[in-house]
Design an enzyme around this catalytic site. Structure first.
Site, mmCIF file in Angstrom:
data_model
loop_
_atom_site.group_PDB
_atom_site.id
_atom_site.type_symbol
_atom_site.label_atom_id
_atom_site.label_comp_id
_atom_site.label_asym_id
_atom_site.label_seq_id
_atom_site.Cartn_x
_atom_site.Cartn_y
_atom_site.Cartn_z
ATOM 1 N N CYS A 123 128.847 70.951 61.404
ATOM 2 C CA CYS A 123 129.497 69.876 60.645
ATOM 3 C C CYS A 123 130.424 69.072 61.540
ATOM 4 C CB CYS A 123 130.281 70.464 59.474
ATOM 5 S SG CYS A 123 131.099 69.230 58.434
ATOM 6 N N CYS A 158 138.726 70.116 59.037
ATOM 7 C CA CYS A 158 138.622 70.595 57.660
ATOM 8 C C CYS A 158 138.948 72.084 57.606
ATOM 9 C CB CYS A 158 137.217 70.340 57.121
ATOM 10 S SG CYS A 158 136.954 70.947 55.442
ATOM 11 N N CYS A 172 135.926 75.665 56.651
ATOM 12 C CA CYS A 172 135.159 76.553 57.531
ATOM 13 C C CYS A 172 135.992 76.931 58.751
ATOM 14 C CB CYS A 172 133.870 75.876 57.992
ATOM 15 S SG CYS A 172 132.690 75.546 56.671
ATOM 16 N N CYS A 181 129.153 67.564 54.740
ATOM 17 C CA CYS A 181 129.499 68.961 54.478
ATOM 18 C C CYS A 181 128.217 69.774 54.494
ATOM 19 C CB CYS A 181 130.209 69.116 53.127
ATOM 20 S SG CYS A 181 130.719 70.820 52.782
ATOM 21 N N GLN A 228 130.216 81.948 39.925
ATOM 22 C CA GLN A 228 129.975 82.351 41.300
ATOM 23 C C GLN A 228 129.633 81.114 42.126
ATOM 24 O OE1 GLN A 228 130.489 85.349 42.621
ATOM 25 N NE2 GLN A 228 131.099 86.182 40.627
ATOM 26 N N PHE A 271 136.372 92.269 32.803
ATOM 27 C CA PHE A 271 136.609 90.972 33.456
ATOM 28 C C PHE A 271 135.279 90.215 33.502
ATOM 29 C CE2 PHE A 271 139.435 94.161 35.307
ATOM 30 C CZ PHE A 271 140.695 93.621 35.072
ATOM 31 N N ASP A 301 134.952 93.399 37.570
ATOM 32 C CA ASP A 301 134.945 92.301 38.536
ATOM 33 C C ASP A 301 136.217 91.469 38.354
ATOM 34 O OD1 ASP A 301 134.280 90.302 40.347
ATOM 35 O OD2 ASP A 301 133.030 89.221 38.916
ATOM 36 N N CYS A 337 136.125 90.026 45.318
ATOM 37 C CA CYS A 337 136.125 88.928 46.283
ATOM 38 C C CYS A 337 137.249 89.110 47.298
ATOM 39 C CB CYS A 337 136.271 87.583 45.562
ATOM 40 S SG CYS A 337 137.766 87.437 44.567
#
Length: 416
Positions: free
Chosen positions: A63, A69, A72, A149, A255, A282, A348, A374
């Site tokens: 990118c 940015c 990433c 992107c 997700q 959850f 979750d 996560c």
């Protein structure tokens, strides 16, 4: 100085006269000139000046915004180096908490492809005669005006330029708002957050934009936490989970990619095995509830009212195979008395984890528990509670859903 390794957040690490430096966009083996930047807790930000000698594993970033940015941090790594970094970052956290002992299988990382991100929140701000729209720089509130992107789904990226034009007459100089975009099965769902109460002219302008870009839904709200008000509801806004289709609330959590979601679902279904009564805690809008319902009776528990409404909408399509309960599991977790009737529990939680609920699960007699996370740090804490309660961690399935970032998701199987 020479970079010795890459840390969990993607910065190269080096030492100079007893001080640690965090140098972005570097790899182990890089030798470079660096100047000291801002202090960062236990060390300093290192600002690269010139690369004197290149270490192994470097690749050309995909990118043009990489380096400015903040989305990433790892596009300068080739595939092998990137996979190794992701794996090592995860194993460092898990090993620190003694979760990778004998009998624990760490499966290969499931990586989602480029161009698969189906939801994102961008910031828009008017500066003079033009609107800037994009993501913030790393560790900064400065905005990167997006022109490309490699992570976003192409249909979301294609909206950036038309959005700039559409927002220009709505924003005063210096005014900003957030744009939440989600790619659903029947089109894009867009929510403008921070917009002042729109008058009729503004509503008509935005409705024309929604029609011109063939959006499924366009909504607005003054601030986070408020219900979104519809501007243009051109289609229902549908998303398929298992055998049902639901209509998630505008801007609802989903997700980040279809591929990442499928990797998580596959690991969860394998983890619960032949259990025919399952509690899904959850549960959100039913991401895992309805795939689980293809093989078992599921009791889904969710505290957010809008997500619960979507959950109920899907449950009604299955004729009693799914029951739903609205309950704040942080303040009022299910107790062992509630849990012991299930053959498996799936949980979750958000990034902070589920400390209170994990403690109750640990005191239950449920034979199988599947934890989804996560955040490996909060997962490790919750896993320790389960293990102290008599569970054994057998398998960990990592999912790299946020490509080229420091984030990692995982599924863990626990057996009593």
């Amino acid at each position: 100085m020479t970079i010795t390794r890459v840390g969990g957040r993607g910065d190269g690490l080096a030492e100079w006269q007893g001080s640690r430096l965090y140098v972005p966009q570097t790899l182990a083996g890089d030798r470079l000139m660096v100047k000291f930047g801002t202090y960062r807790g236990d060390g300093w930000e290192g600002v690269p000046v010139s690369l004197l000698e290149e270490g192994p594993g470097r690749a050309e970033p995909a990118c043009t915004h990489f380096g400015s940015c903040g989305g990433c941090v790892a596009q300068h790594m080739d595939d092998a180096t990137y996979d190794k970094w992701k794996q090592e970052a995860l194993t460092t956290v898990l090993s620190r908490n003694d979760l990778l002992g004998e009998g624990v299988t760490l499966h290969p990382v499931a990586r989602t492809p480029a161009g698969s991100r189906r939801r994102a929140v961008m910031n828009a701000v008017r500066r003079g005669n033009r609107v800037w729209l994009g993501f913030n720089e790393a560790h900064s509130h400065r905005l990167v005006d997006l022109s490309a992107c490699t992570v976003l789904a192409p249909s979301l990226l294609a909206l950036v330029a038309p959005l700039r034009e559409a927002l220009a007459p709505l924003l005063a100089d210096g005014q900003s708002l957030d744009v939440a975009m989600t790619l659903l099965d029947d089109g894009v769902d867009l929510v403008l957050e921070g917009l002042n109460q729109p008058d009729l002219r503004t509503l008509e302008h935005l409705a024309e934009f929604a029609a011109g870009q063939d959006l499924a839904r366009l909504s607005w709200r003054a601030r986070d936490g408020q219900p979104a008000e519809p501007i243009a509801m051109r289609r229902t806004g549908l998303l398929g989970f298992g055998a049902v289709s639901i209509s998630p609330a505008p801007g609802a959590f989903l997700q980040a990619s279809t591929q990442g979601e499928q990797a998580l679902v596959t690991a969860i279904l394998a983890g619960v095995g032949n259990a025919d009564t399952i509690a899904d805690l959850f549960a959100g809008s039913g991401t895992f509830t309805f795939p689980l319902a293809t093989r078992a009776k599921v009791h889904a528990v969710e505290g957010d009212p809008t997500a619960y409404n979507s959950l109920m909408g899907g449950a009604r399509q299955l004729g009693g195979k799914v029951t739903a309960e609205k309950r704040d599991l942080f303040r009022d977790p299910l107790t062992p008395y509630d849990l012991n009737r299930f053959q498996a529990v799936v949980f979750d939680p958000p990034r902070a984890g589920a400390q209170a609920q994990a403690a109750e699960i640990a005191a239950s007699t449920v034979p199988t528990v599947v934890g989804v996370s996560c955040n490996p740090v909060s997962f490790a804490r919750d896993a320790e509670l389960l293990i102290r309660g008599g569970y054994r961690l057998t398998d960990i399935w990592p999912v790299d859903q946020f490509l080229w970032s420091a984030h990692m998701e995982l599924v863990g199987w626990f057996r009593r």
